[in-house]
Design an enzyme around this catalytic site. Structure first.
Site, PDB file in Angstrom:
ATOM      1  N   HIS A  99       0.830  -1.207   0.000  1.00 10.20           N
ATOM      2  CA  HIS A  99       0.000   0.000   0.000  1.00 10.20           C
ATOM      3  C   HIS A  99       0.857   1.246   0.000  1.00 10.20           C
ATOM      4  O   HIS A  99       1.966   1.258   0.535  1.00 10.20           O
ATOM      5  CB  HIS A  99      -0.942   0.030   1.209  1.00 10.20           C
ATOM      6  CG  HIS A  99      -0.252  -0.118   2.531  1.00 10.20           C
ATOM      7  ND1 HIS A  99       0.152  -1.337   3.021  1.00 10.20           N
ATOM      8  CD2 HIS A  99       0.114   0.799   3.456  1.00 10.20           C
ATOM      9  CE1 HIS A  99       0.734  -1.170   4.196  1.00 10.20           C
ATOM     10  NE2 HIS A  99       0.734   0.118   4.483  1.00 10.20           N
ATOM     11  N   HIS A 101       0.772   5.308   1.244  1.00 17.13           N
ATOM     12  CA  HIS A 101       0.098   6.292   2.084  1.00 17.13           C
ATOM     13  C   HIS A 101       0.073   7.617   1.321  1.00 17.13           C
ATOM     14  O   HIS A 101       1.098   8.049   0.790  1.00 17.13           O
ATOM     15  CB  HIS A 101       0.896   6.523   3.381  1.00 17.13           C
ATOM     16  CG  HIS A 101       0.961   5.336   4.285  1.00 17.13           C
ATOM     17  ND1 HIS A 101       0.210   5.230   5.426  1.00 17.13           N
ATOM     18  CD2 HIS A 101       1.718   4.205   4.231  1.00 17.13           C
ATOM     19  CE1 HIS A 101       0.492   4.093   6.042  1.00 17.13           C
ATOM     20  NE2 HIS A 101       1.410   3.451   5.339  1.00 17.13           N
TER      21      HIS A 101
END
Ligand code: 5GP
Ligand code: ZN
Length: 136
Positions: A99, A101
């Site tokens: 992922h 941010h």
């Protein structure tokens, strides 16, 4: 992946505040934000980190972050944006599903970046340079 929180969010088995979705990527609000509007951008397929994620999937999440960054800026009236990715626990990775941010930042938010230092000498610099180039 059965035990992966982000896979459960992608499957709809866990709730999330979804802000963006396309065929390959989903983005939702981080449950413990650095600031309100902190978004996580996640490939729909399960990969662990930068090391096992194919380049094309990384391109998909950075392209989504490119769309999201100005939207987060506008929505939160931020002064800047950090794009971050932790890889492996030593770097701070807690959720083992790749992922990015997208983090809104503000002029006087008091958050510090990492402490930095100068190289001790040219030999240290040359040594690490040669090791990285040899590893490519
Ligand atoms: P990492 O440290 O692995 O780069 O970041 C994982 C992020 O996922 C953390 O910022 C954490 O707050 C967020 N997070 C962990 N569990 C959940 C969850 O169940 N839902 C959402 N929306 N975010 C989560
Ligand atoms: Zn997963």
């Amino acid at each position: 992946m059965a035990d992966c929180i982000f896979c459960k969010i992608i499957d709809g088995g866990l709730p999330s505040y979804k802000v963006y979705e396309d065929g390959k990527v989903i983005a939702f609000l981080d449950i413990f934000p650095i600031h309100s509007g902190h978004v996580l951008v996640v490939p729909k397929k399960h990969f662990v980190d930068i090391f096992d994620t194919p380049a094309e999937e990384l391109q998909n999440i950075i392209a989504a972050a490119k769309k999201l960054a100005p939207a987060v800026m506008k929505a939160t009236k931020a002064d800047g944006i950090n794009i971050g990715m932790n890889n492996r626990p030593a770097s701070g990775q807690v959720v083992m599903h790749t992922h990015l941010h997208v983090i809104p930042r503000f002029k006087d938010d008091g958050l510090k970046t990492w402490p930095q230092r100068p190289y001790n000498n040219d030999a240290e610099k040359q040594h690490v340079l040669e090791r990285i180039k040899a590893a490519l």
